[in-house]
Design a protein around this motif. Structure first.
Motif: not given
Length: 95
Positions: A26-36, A38-48
């Protein structure tokens, strides 16, 4: 099988091993934190990217000159008269 243990003990060990095997896949329990993150990074890149595109846009004049219809008609004509005379005649004919 070598039957080195009785069935009840074997069953408990087998089930515990099976549960551990499933947990290990099973995926580690930290996955939601990693996904968050990734979403923050993607949003920042889109904004740039949006900021970069906005900064690079240039203003394009899309206004249409008042006498555009006369100019287009003159360009399509045989140009047997000069533009000023053609425009006067074109406007007179149009009214």
């Amino acid at each position: 099988s070598d039957k080195s243990m009785d069935y009840a003990d074997f069953k408990v060990k087998y089930e515990a091993d099976a549960v551990e095997l499933v947990k290990s896949k099973q995926a580690p329990k930290e996955v939601p934190v990693v996904e968050e993150k990734v979403e923050e990074i993607v949003a920042a890149v889109k904004e740039e990217v949006v900021v970069a595109v906005v900064e690079e846009e240039e203003t394009i004049d899309v206004s249409i000159p008042y006498d555009a219809a006369a100019k287009n008609a003159y360009e399509a004509s045989d140009k047997s008269m000069d533009y000023a005379d053609f425009k006067a005649k074109y406007e007179a004919d149009a009214v």
